[in-house]
Design a protein around this motif. Structure first.
Motif, PDB file in Angstrom:
ATOM      1  N   PHE A 248       0.719   0.708  -1.263  1.00  0.00           N
ATOM      2  CA  PHE A 248       0.195   1.469  -0.135  1.00  0.00           C
ATOM      3  C   PHE A 248       0.215   0.631   1.149  1.00  0.00           C
ATOM      4  O   PHE A 248       0.269  -0.594   1.111  1.00  0.00           O
ATOM      5  CB  PHE A 248      -1.232   1.933  -0.442  1.00  0.00           C
ATOM      6  N   ARG A 249       0.149   1.305   2.273  1.00  0.00           N
ATOM      7  CA  ARG A 249       0.228   0.637   3.567  1.00  0.00           C
ATOM      8  C   ARG A 249      -0.894  -0.379   3.777  1.00  0.00           C
ATOM      9  O   ARG A 249      -0.742  -1.334   4.535  1.00  0.00           O
ATOM     10  CB  ARG A 249       0.181   1.676   4.697  1.00  0.00           C
ATOM     11  N   ASN A 250      -2.019  -0.170   3.122  1.00  0.00           N
ATOM     12  CA  ASN A 250      -3.146  -1.085   3.284  1.00  0.00           C
ATOM     13  C   ASN A 250      -3.108  -2.257   2.305  1.00  0.00           C
ATOM     14  O   ASN A 250      -4.056  -3.048   2.235  1.00  0.00           O
ATOM     15  CB  ASN A 250      -4.474  -0.336   3.143  1.00  0.00           C
ATOM     16  N   GLY A 251      -2.020  -2.374   1.522  1.00  0.00           N
ATOM     17  CA  GLY A 251      -1.869  -3.513   0.624  1.00  0.00           C
ATOM     18  C   GLY A 251      -2.282  -3.261  -0.813  1.00  0.00           C
ATOM     19  O   GLY A 251      -2.151  -4.144  -1.660  1.00  0.00           O
ATOM     20  N   ILE A 252      -2.768  -2.081  -1.133  1.00  0.00           N
ATOM     21  CA  ILE A 252      -3.163  -1.765  -2.509  1.00  0.00           C
ATOM     22  C   ILE A 252      -1.915  -1.492  -3.354  1.00  0.00           C
ATOM     23  O   ILE A 252      -1.041  -0.732  -2.959  1.00  0.00           O
ATOM     24  CB  ILE A 252      -4.108  -0.551  -2.554  1.00  0.00           C
ATOM     25  N   PHE A 253      -1.862  -2.143  -4.517  1.00  0.00           N
ATOM     26  CA  PHE A 253      -0.802  -1.901  -5.492  1.00  0.00           C
ATOM     27  C   PHE A 253      -1.312  -0.966  -6.574  1.00  0.00           C
ATOM     28  O   PHE A 253      -2.463  -1.075  -7.016  1.00  0.00           O
ATOM     29  CB  PHE A 253      -0.374  -3.205  -6.172  1.00  0.00           C
TER      30      PHE A 253
END
Length: 368
Positions: A248-253
């Motif tokens: 995700f764009r916020n860094g969540i995998f």
């Protein structure tokens, strides 16, 4: 030249000299301090670490003098007084550990000068366990500081209170996000059991956004996370063999699979995959300069009535007719050498659920 885009481990003598040449001023993320002694040294270090950790992190450079305009004037360094550089670094770390509460994990390095003196650099990460304080008089007095612009000041009561509230809300956000994603995936894949992995950096709910170009480069060559990724509104996604993956764009995998038509949950295989997922996520985050703590989750859904296999043909005898989801607590990992033991620990309650009486010190080989 600013050190903002220079990796901490790569900062060298020339980078320090450039700070003087470019007259890089102190800021919210940078503080200089000339050589101090005894209690003054300890006080200055503790105050800087506390202030940075209660703000957005920063770099404390010990051994550079500054003027009244907060600009660096000269690199005088500090004397080691007969000790080694390693001993000096250990002494500073001991001071921080003994006086800052809750604990702050900092990076520290020394740059040797030409006159047998050194400059000490201390990298303070943004803390996700704030507010931090300095303990005084054997813990009877606690002082809270925060870094603002180019100075470190005592915190106001309302600031301290709000920071305690925000810390609790962050954990709520992380758990709510995981629950929402698990529900979303499970509702679309109800016929088979699902194994779902999540990696959630602590700053995922701030304004942090990843660079897709850098992310694609960081993902190359990874055993578990590699593959061709498409971009969409939410981020990057890949539909690989068995596992579907999303950054995700916020860094969540996120990674999950649900291709099994079996009546057996192969937990051991999932544990091995989760270990690779965690290891490679940490590698990617390092390349993307995401240095905050990361919480990792594994979730099993649609497992009602299923049996577990450790390594075939060894199977559990437990078939729980009621429970349909296994969602152990997440693990927070900063260093790759923690991965193996922490991943095993997160699977202990899953093994227990299926009748394998292992504990958190159990050796993996005993159930293989």
């Amino acid at each position: 030249m600013s050190l903002k885009n220079v990796s901490f481990n790569k900062i060298d003598k020339q980078d320090i000299k450039n700070l003087i040449k470019d007259q890089e001023p102190e800021s919210k993320h940078l503080e200089y301090k000339g050589e101090l002694e005894g209690k003054e040294e300890k006080s200055a270090i503790n105050k800087a670490i506390c202030g940075f950790s209660n703000a957005n992190g920063g770099l404390f450079i010990y051994g550079i003098d500054e003027d009244e305009n907060q600009k660096p004037t000269v690199i005088n360094g500090i004397s080691l007084d007969g000790t080694s550089l390693d001993e000096k670094k250990r002494s500073i770390l001991s001071t921080i550990e003994a006086n800052i509460e809750p604990r702050v994990d900092v990076g520290i390095k020394g740059i040797e000068l030409d006159d047998d003196k050194v400059v000490i650099l201390i990298k303070v990460p943004k803390s996700w366990n704030a507010p931090h304080c300095i303990k005084k008089n054997n813990g009877k007095i606690r002082s809270f500081y925060i870094r603002r612009d180019g100075s470190t000041n005592p915190m106001e009561f309302e600031e301290i209170k709000n920071m305690f509230d925000l810390n609790g809300k962050l954990h709520e956000k992380i758990n709510s996000y995981r629950d929402e994603r698990v529900q979303n995936i499970t509702s679309k894949n109800e016929s088979n059991y699902n194994v779902i992995f999540h990696a959630i950096p602590f700053d995922a709910f701030s304004k942090s956004r990843i660079d897709f170009r850098k992310a694609r480069i960081a993902l190359r060559g990874k055993e578990f996370l590699s593959g061709f990724y498409f971009s969409d509104f939410d981020g990057l996604w890949g539909d690989g063999y068995l596992f579907k993956k999303k950054l995700f764009r916020n860094g969540i995998f996120e990674a999950f699979y649900n291709e099994h038509d079996y009546d057996v949950v192969y937990v051991h295989d999932s544990k091995d995959k989760f270990e690779k997922f965690v290891t490679e996520c940490l590698e990617v985050y390092e390349e993307l300069n995401i240095s905050c703590p990361v919480v990792f989750f594994v979730t099993f859904t649609n497992i009602k009535g299923l049996e577990m296999a450790v390594n075939p043909p060894k199977r559990s005898k437990n078939r729980d007719p009621e429970r349909d989801i296994l969602d152990p607590a997440g693990i927070i990992i900063k260093e790759k050498d923690q991965v193996k033991s922490e991943v095993y620990n997160v699977f202990v309650p899953i093994y227990n659920h299926y009748g394998f009486e292992v504990d958190y010190d159990f050796e993996q080989s005993e159930i293989e």
